[in-house]
Design a protein around this motif. Structure first.
Motif, PDB file in Angstrom:
ATOM      1  N   CYS A   1      13.922  18.789  23.506  1.00 34.63           N
ATOM      2  CA  CYS A   1      13.517  19.579  22.335  1.00 34.63           C
ATOM      3  C   CYS A   1      13.935  21.038  22.467  1.00 34.63           C
ATOM      4  CB  CYS A   1      12.009  19.492  22.131  1.00 34.63           C
ATOM      5  SG  CYS A   1      11.062  20.326  23.424  1.00 34.63           S
TER       6      CYS A   1
ATOM      7  N   ALA B   1       5.713  20.174  25.178  1.00 36.93           N
ATOM      8  CA  ALA B   1       6.027  20.571  23.799  1.00 36.93           C
ATOM      9  C   ALA B   1       6.316  19.347  22.917  1.00 36.93           C
ATOM     10  CB  ALA B   1       7.202  21.534  23.776  1.00 36.93           C
ATOM     11  N   CYS B   2       7.230  18.450  23.379  1.00 37.33           N
ATOM     12  CA  CYS B   2       7.662  17.357  22.505  1.00 37.33           C
ATOM     13  C   CYS B   2       7.161  15.996  22.973  1.00 37.33           C
ATOM     14  CB  CYS B   2       9.195  17.328  22.402  1.00 37.33           C
ATOM     15  SG  CYS B   2      10.004  16.881  23.958  1.00 37.33           S
TER      16      CYS B   2
ATOM     17  N   CYS C   1      13.577  22.462  27.833  1.00 36.91           N
ATOM     18  CA  CYS C   1      13.502  21.012  27.793  1.00 36.91           C
ATOM     19  C   CYS C   1      14.812  20.466  27.224  1.00 36.91           C
ATOM     20  CB  CYS C   1      12.321  20.590  26.918  1.00 36.91           C
ATOM     21  SG  CYS C   1      12.315  18.839  26.519  1.00 36.91           S
TER      22      CYS C   1
ATOM     23  N   CYS D   1       7.132  16.164  28.509  1.00 37.21           N
ATOM     24  CA  CYS D   1       7.299  17.554  28.105  1.00 37.21           C
ATOM     25  C   CYS D   1       6.058  17.966  27.308  1.00 37.21           C
ATOM     26  CB  CYS D   1       8.552  17.689  27.231  1.00 37.21           C
ATOM     27  SG  CYS D   1       8.633  19.260  26.346  1.00 37.21           S
TER      28      CYS D   1
END
Ligand SMILES: [Zn+2]
Length: 260
Positions: free
Chosen positions: A73, A47-48, A70, A45
């Motif tokens: 997260c 983002a995380c 996601c 992911c």
């Protein structure tokens, strides 16, 4: 009735296979500019950085089931990858039906689907990085060489004319007006011309310049970019080549019909 269900299933299968291919192309678009391997390594992911499992990576469906978030997260997942996958499915289905089932030439269907795939990578990478990787143009040259044997309705002579009839004027323009086109744009149109032949690449350039020019005027009018600023031209050239492939011959016949 049984046959119709069978054909419908086959269409769904072709669509999903196309979506899977373009899903892999998304990986290339994301990783190649970062010099990451696109075969090794798991998808994470953005983002995380959590590893994504198989259930997160099913083209189109994962996005719908996860509602664009996601699962680890809850960060928002961009819709672009999913739209690209859907476009890949549509392209595969169109090629299989139009060139394969109705046109009787499944080899041509595969070649043109591959061409559309490379153009998609070019367009997305150019949007992300403002550059067109040479590898993409080389891939188109490989498809063009395959086309010399497998798509003989475009002769080798037409392909050689196609290779220079747009790229050379672009090169001259870039010399006279520095920054008019990037080197990547010129190489892309040389490779594209070798695949499409003179007629279709000429139409492609007209479509591409109309689309890109229209977008440039829109940017200026809405004051989003200044006169000196650049925007990626590759996506418009790619869209132009798809349009040229579909309607280039008709457009040139129509245009010549008006003149003569
Ligand atoms: Zn996440």
């Amino acid at each position: 009735m049984g046959l119709m269900i069978c054909e419908a299933l086959l269409c769904i299968l072709v669509f999903f296979a196309g979506a899977c291919v373009f899903s892999f192309l998304n990986v290339i678009v994301y990783r190649v500019p970062k010099k990451m391997s696109f075969i090794k390594g798991r998808s994470v992911c953005p983002a995380c950085s959590h590893d994504l499992g198989a259930a997160d990576l099913i083209p189109i469906f994962s996005y719908i089931f996860l509602k664009g978030k996601c699962r680890y997260c809850s960060g928002k997942i961009g819709v672009r990858d999913t739209l690209t996958e859907a476009a890949g499915g549509a392209a595969a289905l169109f090629c299989a039906l139009y060139y394969g089932y109705y046109g009787g030439d499944y080899v041509k269907a595969v070649l043109i689907f591959a061409f559309a795939g490379v153009l998609t990578v070019v367009a997305l990478m150019d949007i992300d990085t403002m550059e067109i990787a040479d590898g993409c143009s080389v891939a188109i040259v490989v498809l063009a060489v395959a086309g010399m044997f497998l798509m003989r309705e475009i002769t080798i002579g037409q392909r050689l004319i196609g290779m220079i009839c747009i790229s050379v004027p672009m090169l001259l323009l870039a010399i006279v007006i520095p920054g008019a086109f990037g080197g990547g744009d010129i190489k892309l149109m040389a490779a594209g011309g070798l695949f499409l032949g003179g007629r279709m690449v000429l139409a492609s350039a007209v479509f591409g310049i109309l689309l890109g020019g229209g977008y440039g005027i829109y940017l200026l009018a809405s004051k989003k970019k200044g006169r000196k600023e650049q925007f990626a031209f590759g996506p418009f050239l790619c869209a132009g080549m798809i349009l040229g492939l579909l309607w280039g011959n008709q457009m040139i016949d129509w245009y010549l019909g008006i003149l003569i």
